[in-house]
Enzyme design. Sequence first.
Site, PDB file in Angstrom:
ATOM      1  N   ALA A 116     -50.975  -0.527 -19.179  1.00 13.31           N
ATOM      2  CA  ALA A 116     -51.422  -0.646 -17.791  1.00 13.31           C
ATOM      3  C   ALA A 116     -52.248   0.562 -17.355  1.00 13.31           C
ATOM      4  O   ALA A 116     -53.132   0.437 -16.510  1.00 13.31           O
ATOM      5  CB  ALA A 116     -50.227  -0.839 -16.861  1.00 13.31           C
ATOM      6  N   SER A 145     -55.481  -8.981 -23.447  1.00 16.44           N
ATOM      7  CA  SER A 145     -56.521  -7.961 -23.367  1.00 16.44           C
ATOM      8  C   SER A 145     -55.984  -6.545 -23.552  1.00 16.44           C
ATOM      9  O   SER A 145     -56.699  -5.688 -24.059  1.00 16.44           O
ATOM     10  CB  SER A 145     -57.271  -8.089 -22.044  1.00 16.44           C
ATOM     11  OG  SER A 145     -56.372  -8.174 -20.964  1.00 16.44           O
ATOM     12  N   THR A 198     -54.671  -5.187 -17.042  1.00 21.38           N
ATOM     13  CA  THR A 198     -53.215  -5.084 -17.147  1.00 21.38           C
ATOM     14  C   THR A 198     -52.694  -4.271 -15.971  1.00 21.38           C
ATOM     15  O   THR A 198     -53.275  -3.241 -15.630  1.00 21.38           O
ATOM     16  CB  THR A 198     -52.826  -4.391 -18.470  1.00 21.38           C
ATOM     17  OG1 THR A 198     -53.383  -5.117 -19.559  1.00 21.38           O
ATOM     18  CG2 THR A 198     -51.323  -4.292 -18.637  1.00 21.38           C
ATOM     19  N   GLY A 212     -44.276 -15.923 -24.649  1.00 20.98           N
ATOM     20  CA  GLY A 212     -45.220 -15.282 -23.754  1.00 20.98           C
ATOM     21  C   GLY A 212     -46.607 -15.784 -24.096  1.00 20.98           C
ATOM     22  O   GLY A 212     -46.876 -16.141 -25.241  1.00 20.98           O
ATOM     23  N   CYS A 245     -55.804  -0.322 -19.791  1.00 21.35           N
ATOM     24  CA  CYS A 245     -56.519  -1.599 -19.741  1.00 21.35           C
ATOM     25  C   CYS A 245     -56.699  -2.061 -18.291  1.00 21.35           C
ATOM     26  O   CYS A 245     -55.711  -2.218 -17.568  1.00 21.35           O
ATOM     27  CB  CYS A 245     -55.753  -2.656 -20.536  1.00 21.35           C
ATOM     28  SG  CYS A 245     -56.528  -4.296 -20.480  1.00 21.35           S
TER      29      CYS A 245
END
Length: 184
Positions: free
Chosen positions: A165, A133, A171, A54, A168
């Site tokens: 999610a 991030s 995200t 990733g 952030c």
Amino acid sequence: MSNTQKIRSTTVLGLIRNGKAVLGADGQVTVGQTVMKHQSRKIRHMYHGNVLVGFAGSAADAFTLSEKFESKLEEFRGNFERAAVELAREWRTDKYLHRLEALLAVLNKDKALIISGSGDVIEPDDGIVAIGSGGSYALAAARMLVKHSDLDARDIVEEALKTAAEICIYTNSNIVIEELDQHD
């Protein structure tokens, strides 16, 4: 896009638990303050399906580095740690590669590593890797789920990425999860 606008693209989280290596990522790519893509794929299978990679950072840089990692895996016949160390060494010392801005999270069935351009190959003590991030949010959530639940690796990665999610702004909840099974 001006040179001062950063491409912020990602939360990637991986872990190994109960015989499963799992790596997940969100799908958002953000340029400056604009969401440019909602369903980007930031995870790849490599080396005959035995490695997951990733990436976070500049997409072009990350693709370049993941391709270099794949070639190192081939060169060293799947020796995961050696490929990671050699990529980090080359990344740190090569005039062109040294300028690339990305991080890689890599897993095989036994180990989870983070590879950086400063020459670092980091194997976290708890086997949980997180970059991007929203990585610290996902990492915190995953650590608590590992410690205080019986969830399997895939569910931990999914729930931790959902948590990131929610916190952030770089995200989203368009999550892709890939896994390796030690018994494959």
